[in-house]
Design a protein around this motif. Structure first.
Motif, mmCIF file in Angstrom:
data_model
loop_
_atom_site.group_PDB
_atom_site.id
_atom_site.type_symbol
_atom_site.label_atom_id
_atom_site.label_comp_id
_atom_site.label_asym_id
_atom_site.label_seq_id
_atom_site.Cartn_x
_atom_site.Cartn_y
_atom_site.Cartn_z
ATOM 1 N N LEU A 1 1.193 -0.984 -0.181
ATOM 2 C CA LEU A 1 0.307 -0.242 -0.086
ATOM 3 C C LEU A 1 0.587 0.891 0.465
ATOM 4 O O LEU A 1 0.250 2.288 -0.812
ATOM 5 C CB LEU A 1 -0.888 -0.003 1.348
ATOM 6 C CG LEU A 1 -2.028 -1.306 0.895
ATOM 7 C CD1 LEU A 1 -2.985 -0.747 2.604
ATOM 8 C CD2 LEU A 1 -3.042 -0.614 -0.027
ATOM 9 N N ASN B 1 0.912 4.466 -3.141
ATOM 10 C CA ASN B 1 1.454 5.834 -2.603
ATOM 11 C C ASN B 1 2.383 6.301 -2.567
ATOM 12 O O ASN B 1 1.932 7.691 -3.090
ATOM 13 C CB ASN B 1 2.076 5.740 -0.548
ATOM 14 C CG ASN B 1 -0.134 5.624 -0.143
ATOM 15 O OD1 ASN B 1 -1.113 5.953 -1.218
ATOM 16 N ND2 ASN B 1 0.121 4.412 0.400
ATOM 17 N N HIS C 1 -7.115 3.318 1.276
ATOM 18 C CA HIS C 1 -5.529 2.895 2.140
ATOM 19 C C HIS C 1 -6.067 1.954 3.578
ATOM 20 O O HIS C 1 -5.606 1.416 4.056
ATOM 21 C CB HIS C 1 -4.582 3.007 1.776
ATOM 22 C CG HIS C 1 -4.375 3.182 0.341
ATOM 23 N ND1 HIS C 1 -3.163 3.744 -0.688
ATOM 24 C CD2 HIS C 1 -4.985 2.206 -1.032
ATOM 25 C CE1 HIS C 1 -3.126 3.020 -1.927
ATOM 26 N NE2 HIS C 1 -3.417 2.675 -2.171
ATOM 27 N N TYR D 1 1.337 -1.691 -6.906
ATOM 28 C CA TYR D 1 0.952 -2.746 -5.999
ATOM 29 C C TYR D 1 1.476 -3.775 -5.837
ATOM 30 O O TYR D 1 2.049 -4.823 -4.986
ATOM 31 C CB TYR D 1 -0.182 -3.084 -5.819
ATOM 32 C CG TYR D 1 -1.254 -3.860 -4.507
ATOM 33 C CD1 TYR D 1 -1.856 -3.527 -3.409
ATOM 34 C CD2 TYR D 1 -0.316 -5.507 -4.300
ATOM 35 C CE1 TYR D 1 -1.603 -3.774 -2.384
ATOM 36 C CE2 TYR D 1 -1.203 -6.036 -3.745
ATOM 37 C CZ TYR D 1 -1.716 -5.328 -2.214
ATOM 38 O OH TYR D 1 -2.327 -6.268 -1.133
#
Length: 209
Positions: free
Chosen positions: A50, A54, A150, A207
């Motif tokens: 995650l 970001n 998230h 991811y």
């Protein structure tokens, strides 16, 4: 006054620093002082993935704002974009540090996404400041939605990562609000739809890769 060539050299240097240099944060990291909890390998992998998404999002933001600032028309717009970019650099530092702590890595696709985002930023800026700022506001809105998602997926015990994401949420909301104050136009629905599709491609691929 800088020439066009000087400006391009500066932007190229910014790109290299974003992709290769270790980012630094002026502010203290949001998770400073938060005690690390024992996470299972599965939880670490989930949190790391995650945060990799970001991190890639922040790489894209750096590229986007650099491209937008390059073709912005008003000094106030350029200043707003550059200030947002400074805070996005801090986000890069926070994400990268947390990924390292979790034993993960950043995305292999970052150079590709940087190039694509920079191009989109140049185009957005060339359309005029109200659309440029509108693009900024919509980008930050969509990023905020991703961060909220998230937080739901993050292991409940991982308070360090949660604290970072929550501060990023606050910053992104502020950027969107400031863009509107500077005169951002509401983007048409097809533009928003396309941005969401591109964002989905980025989040899904980063991811795993």
């Amino acid at each position: 006054m800088l020439s066009k060539l000087d400006t391009l050299i500066i932007e190229f240097d910014t790109g290299l620093r974003t992709l290769l240099a270790k980012p630094r944060s002026i502010r203290a990291h949001p998770d400073a002082g938060v005690v690390e909890t024992d996470l299972s390998e599965c939880e670490k992998n989930q949190a790391s993935a995650l945060m990799r998404v970001n991190h890639t999002g922040e790489v894209c933001a750096q590229a986007l704002y650099s491209g937008q600032a390059l073709t912005a028309h008003r000094p106030e717009t350029t200043a707003a974009l550059k200030q947002a970019a400074i805070e996005e650099t801090e986000h890069l530092a926070w994400c990268e540090s947390r990924i390292t702590e979790l034993g993960g890595r950043t995305s292999l696709l970052n150079p590709l996404f940087y190039a694509g985002s920079f191009t989109m930023g140049v185009i957005a800026g060339a359309l005029g400041d109200k659309w440029n700022l509108g693009f900024l506001a919509e980008t930050e809105k969509q990023v905020g939605e991703h961060l909220a998602n998230h937080l739901e997926k993050l292991p409940q015990s991982d308070q360090k990562t949660r604290r970072i994401i929550q501060q990023m949420q606050l910053d992104e909301a502020k950027h969107a609000s400031e863009a509107k104050q500077y005169g951002a136009a509401e983007l048409p629905a097809p533009a928003k739809f396309l941005m969401k599709k591109v964002s989905k491609l980025m989040t899904t691929s980063s991811y795993y890769l």
